[in-house]
Design a protein around this motif. Structure first.
Motif, mmCIF file in Angstrom:
data_model
loop_
_atom_site.group_PDB
_atom_site.id
_atom_site.type_symbol
_atom_site.label_atom_id
_atom_site.label_comp_id
_atom_site.label_asym_id
_atom_site.label_seq_id
_atom_site.Cartn_x
_atom_site.Cartn_y
_atom_site.Cartn_z
ATOM 1 N N ILE A 9 -0.339 2.973 -5.238
ATOM 2 C CA ILE A 9 0.623 2.833 -4.134
ATOM 3 C C ILE A 9 1.102 4.222 -3.699
ATOM 4 O O ILE A 9 1.442 5.057 -4.537
ATOM 5 N N ASP A 40 0.847 -1.200 0.000
ATOM 6 C CA ASP A 40 0.000 0.000 0.000
ATOM 7 C C ASP A 40 0.881 1.247 0.000
ATOM 8 O O ASP A 40 0.498 2.280 -0.531
ATOM 9 N N GLU A 41 2.038 1.119 0.656
ATOM 10 C CA GLU A 41 2.925 2.274 0.810
ATOM 11 C C GLU A 41 4.377 1.864 0.577
ATOM 12 O O GLU A 41 4.767 0.758 0.950
ATOM 13 N N ILE A 63 5.879 1.944 -9.598
ATOM 14 C CA ILE A 63 4.523 2.323 -9.176
ATOM 15 C C ILE A 63 3.684 2.691 -10.406
ATOM 16 O O ILE A 63 2.541 2.263 -10.564
#
Ligand code: NDP
Ligand code: GDR
Length: 344
Positions: free
Chosen positions: A120, A77-78, A113
């Protein structure tokens, strides 16, 4: 459960950020480089090595294919991009390696990404070194940039690419312009930890004298553990942006030396000028600090002091630990370590 990739988990910030994200229930994928003897001493000191939600992955940020594979596999997610050749002094000797790692590394991640999943969220570890020859005091998100080292210039490139990917592809790509932040987990080549470690050794009779470069440089020093909280908040904000994290107080290297000796119960006094300047232990008359020109840099950043007002307004973030508290914490940690022969 949220998933986060931290590049550079073996460094000071990577370790504290891993600890923070694990405490928040994240699954953390931390990257480390293959070396002949990898060390996880910081993660061990923080007691997170055996956390079942921590996964360590061998990775080099200069490898685009590996970057795509790791992002595809983890599906985070990050992503927190902390990997860097982060030592300013070395960047003058290794400008190209610094550009590859510290500059292009960020773009490898941004491209991954863009290709794999533009949802993200991306954090770029930008730096007050980008302000360089200070165009304004204190420095804020709006201050113009004038880096003074290959490191600062590589970071400037990564910083602007982060902004460009945010504006071009609508990626949640944020940049934290962090001023110097220190801790007992700081690498020993950086000036604060070099000082606290040497002060501990002098106090314990294991070293006679500490050699330093420019004592007049002024830095805005905060506590690293608070700054990684700021990184996390930057990625939880409503929109991607650029934020300065700083304390808004600046002191010279000389002042930090006096503070560190005081923390070990030693009063020192500086005497002389230029290359002949020394610090003397007032009680014994012994010289405990002298100048070695090899620690001077070809171009110096003389004065850094940040204005963190925007981070306070948007993120509710502010630095709380004073420099005196931080310095004391580092001196005590180094006294403990030197008593048992700790070598990092
Ligand atoms: P450290 O030097 O302690 O950590 C840097 C990390 O990057 C280490 O884990 C290192 O691995 C890793 N790394 C280096 N080269 C590569 C590579 N080619 N591929 C993958 N990983 C690599 O830095 P800090 O923790 O202090 O700082 C974190 C980030 O924040 C850095 O990007 C730094 O430039 C930036 N920054 C730091 C500030 C500070 O005051 N601390 C202020 C502003 C920005 P290894 O252990 O193998 O060397
Ligand atoms: P800096 O940190 O260059 O600000 O970069 P460092 O602690 O290396 O230097 C701070 C200041 O102290 C002066 N100095 C010395 N520095 C070192 N390392 N060793 C010495 O003996 C010495 N004597 C004097 C330096 O000239 C400088 O002015 C750090 C890194 O963490 C970067 O990655 C980060 O981006 C910035 O902080 C913000």
């Amino acid at each position: 459960m949220k998933k986060a990739i931290i590049t550079g988990i073996t460094g000071q910030d990577g370790a504290y950020l891993a600890e923070l994200l694990l405490s928040k229930g994240y699954e953390v994928f931390g990257t480390y480089r293959r070396t002949s003897s990898v060390n996880f001493w910081r993660l061990e000191e923080l007691g997170v090595m055996n956390n079942p939600n921590l996964h360590l992955i061998e990775y080099d940020v200069t490898d685009q294919a590996a970057t795509i594979r790791i992002v595809a596999k983890v599906q985070p997610d990050e992503i927190y991009n902390l990997a860097a050749q982060s030592f300013v002094g070395v960047s003058f000797e290794q400008p190209l390696a610094t550009a590859h790692i510290t500059g292009l590394g960020a773009v490898h991640l941004l491209e991954a990404i863009r290709i794999l999943n533009p949802k993200i969220r991306f954090y770029q570890a930008s730096t007050s070194e980008m302000f360089g020859l200070a165009q304004e005091v204190p420095q804020s998100e709006k201050t113009s940039l004038y880096p003074r080292s290959p490191y600062g210039i590589a970071k400037l490139y990564a910083h602007w690419m982060t902004i460009n990917y945010r504006e071009s592809y609508d990626i949640f790509a944020s940049s934290g312009i962090l001023f110097n932040h220190e801790s007992p987990l700081r690498g020993r080549e950086f000036v604060t930890r070099k000082i606290t470690d040497s002060v501990a050794k002098i106090k314990l009779g294991k070293l006679d004298c500490l050699e330093l470069g420019n004592l007049d440089a002024k830095r805005d020093w905060g506590f690293a553990k608070e700054y990684v909280e700021g990184m996390w908040r930057i990625l939880q904000a409503d929109k991607a942006d650029t934020f300065v994290l700083a304390t808004n107080r600046t002191e010279t290297v000389r002042d930090f030396v006096i503070m560190a000796f005081k923390g070990a119960g030693i009063t020192v006094e500086f005497k002389g000028n230029g290359l002949d300047e020394v610090a003397v232990d007032v009680a014994t008359g012994k010289i405990v600090v002298r100048i070695n020109p090899k620690f001077h840099r070809p171009a110096e950043v003389d004065l850094l002091i940040g204005n963190p007002a925007y981070a306070k307004q948007i993120l509710g973030w502010e630095s709380k630990t004073t420099l005196e508290q931080l310095c004391q914490m580092m001196v005590e940690a180094d006294l403990r370590r030197n008593q048992v022969g700790f070598s990092f």
